[in-house]
Enzyme design. Sequence first.
Site, PDB file in Angstrom:
ATOM      1  N   ARG A 168     -24.383  20.048 -27.611  1.00 19.54           N
ATOM      2  CA  ARG A 168     -23.336  19.845 -26.623  1.00 19.54           C
ATOM      3  C   ARG A 168     -23.181  18.371 -26.242  1.00 19.54           C
ATOM      4  O   ARG A 168     -24.140  17.616 -26.240  1.00 19.54           O
ATOM      5  CB  ARG A 168     -23.635  20.681 -25.371  1.00 19.54           C
ATOM      6  CG  ARG A 168     -23.427  22.164 -25.590  1.00 19.54           C
ATOM      7  CD  ARG A 168     -23.870  22.973 -24.405  1.00 19.54           C
ATOM      8  NE  ARG A 168     -25.318  22.955 -24.234  1.00 19.54           N
ATOM      9  CZ  ARG A 168     -25.954  23.640 -23.297  1.00 19.54           C
ATOM     10  NH1 ARG A 168     -25.265  24.393 -22.442  1.00 19.54           N
ATOM     11  NH2 ARG A 168     -27.280  23.598 -23.201  1.00 19.54           N
ATOM     12  N   ASP A 205     -29.519  21.755 -29.652  1.00 26.00           N
ATOM     13  CA  ASP A 205     -28.454  21.701 -28.651  1.00 26.00           C
ATOM     14  C   ASP A 205     -27.501  20.578 -29.039  1.00 26.00           C
ATOM     15  O   ASP A 205     -27.876  19.407 -29.027  1.00 26.00           O
ATOM     16  CB  ASP A 205     -29.049  21.453 -27.262  1.00 26.00           C
ATOM     17  CG  ASP A 205     -28.032  21.633 -26.142  1.00 26.00           C
ATOM     18  OD1 ASP A 205     -26.815  21.565 -26.416  1.00 26.00           O
ATOM     19  OD2 ASP A 205     -28.446  21.838 -24.985  1.00 26.00           O
ATOM     20  N   HIS A 227     -20.768  24.585 -17.070  1.00 24.79           N
ATOM     21  CA  HIS A 227     -21.032  25.849 -17.761  1.00 24.79           C
ATOM     22  C   HIS A 227     -20.387  25.816 -19.138  1.00 24.79           C
ATOM     23  O   HIS A 227     -19.175  25.623 -19.252  1.00 24.79           O
ATOM     24  CB  HIS A 227     -20.477  27.015 -16.946  1.00 24.79           C
ATOM     25  CG  HIS A 227     -20.885  28.365 -17.467  1.00 24.79           C
ATOM     26  ND1 HIS A 227     -22.017  29.023 -17.022  1.00 24.79           N
ATOM     27  CD2 HIS A 227     -20.327  29.173 -18.404  1.00 24.79           C
ATOM     28  CE1 HIS A 227     -22.132  30.175 -17.659  1.00 24.79           C
ATOM     29  NE2 HIS A 227     -21.119  30.287 -18.503  1.00 24.79           N
ATOM     30  N   SER A 228     -21.195  25.977 -20.161  1.00 24.21           N
ATOM     31  CA  SER A 228     -20.661  26.004 -21.521  1.00 24.21           C
ATOM     32  C   SER A 228     -20.222  27.415 -21.891  1.00 24.21           C
ATOM     33  O   SER A 228     -20.913  28.393 -21.590  1.00 24.21           O
ATOM     34  CB  SER A 228     -21.725  25.514 -22.517  1.00 24.21           C
ATOM     35  OG  SER A 228     -22.047  24.174 -22.261  1.00 24.21           O
ATOM     36  N   THR A 239     -34.255  31.157 -30.565  1.00 25.46           N
ATOM     37  CA  THR A 239     -32.921  30.545 -30.497  1.00 25.46           C
ATOM     38  C   THR A 239     -32.884  29.131 -31.085  1.00 25.46           C
ATOM     39  O   THR A 239     -31.891  28.731 -31.693  1.00 25.46           O
ATOM     40  CB  THR A 239     -32.417  30.533 -29.029  1.00 25.46           C
ATOM     41  OG1 THR A 239     -31.119  29.957 -28.981  1.00 25.46           O
ATOM     42  CG2 THR A 239     -33.343  29.743 -28.108  1.00 25.46           C
ATOM     43  N   CYS A 249     -26.130  33.764 -19.492  1.00 28.74           N
ATOM     44  CA  CYS A 249     -24.929  32.961 -19.220  1.00 28.74           C
ATOM     45  C   CYS A 249     -23.945  33.649 -18.271  1.00 28.74           C
ATOM     46  O   CYS A 249     -23.441  33.029 -17.325  1.00 28.74           O
ATOM     47  CB  CYS A 249     -24.234  32.606 -20.529  1.00 28.74           C
ATOM     48  SG  CYS A 249     -25.286  31.722 -21.693  1.00 28.74           S
TER      49      CYS A 249
END
Length: 205
Positions: A128, A126, A51-52, A114, A67
């Site tokens: 991450r 993204d 989970h970010s 987004t 989230c």
Amino acid sequence: MPVAFVAACKLPTPFAEFTMNGFLEKATGREHVVLSLGDVADGAPVLGRIHSECLTGDALFSQRCDCGSQLEAALQAIAREGRGVLLYLRQEGRGIGLLNKIRAYELQDGGADTVEANERLGFAADQRDYAICLPMLEHLGVKSLRLMTNNPRKVKALTDMGITVAERVPLHTGQNPHNKLYLATKASKLGHMMGNQHQSEADPA
């Protein structure tokens, strides 16, 4: 090793009493945690989630995303099973940081989705990095996961690192009128497996 274990403590929650394991990412100074429950080092696949961090959704109850609902649902699922791990990664806004996330939200208020908002700010959709998960999972003795995610990139990232993903467990929760476009964009542009409803909304006839 890019991430070093620092300390562990008990963390009582409304769902269960977890063990909170703290890790330091040496290159960035970011502090990550893993909540663990039960014996996760016995070799059997472990129910887990990566989970970010999402301050707006996790702590401020934002309905712009799913989230916070996913975080709560994952912890509840682990508590019901009596065994599992949740990696909480300090990678706000899919890696762009909180203030840039607010800038992206401002662009979304003007009509961008987004992905478009991130790209207008000069970022990838993204950013991450899941490589930091490996030393945390190794520290806890986790070799195989039943991964709670809708994101196939997480499955691929873990598999490429040598972590077995024995099962992908869908995590569909938190849908509301405010995040309809957000969820549809995740399905159409980021490949998230959000279900037929959101896919059809992303690809109108």
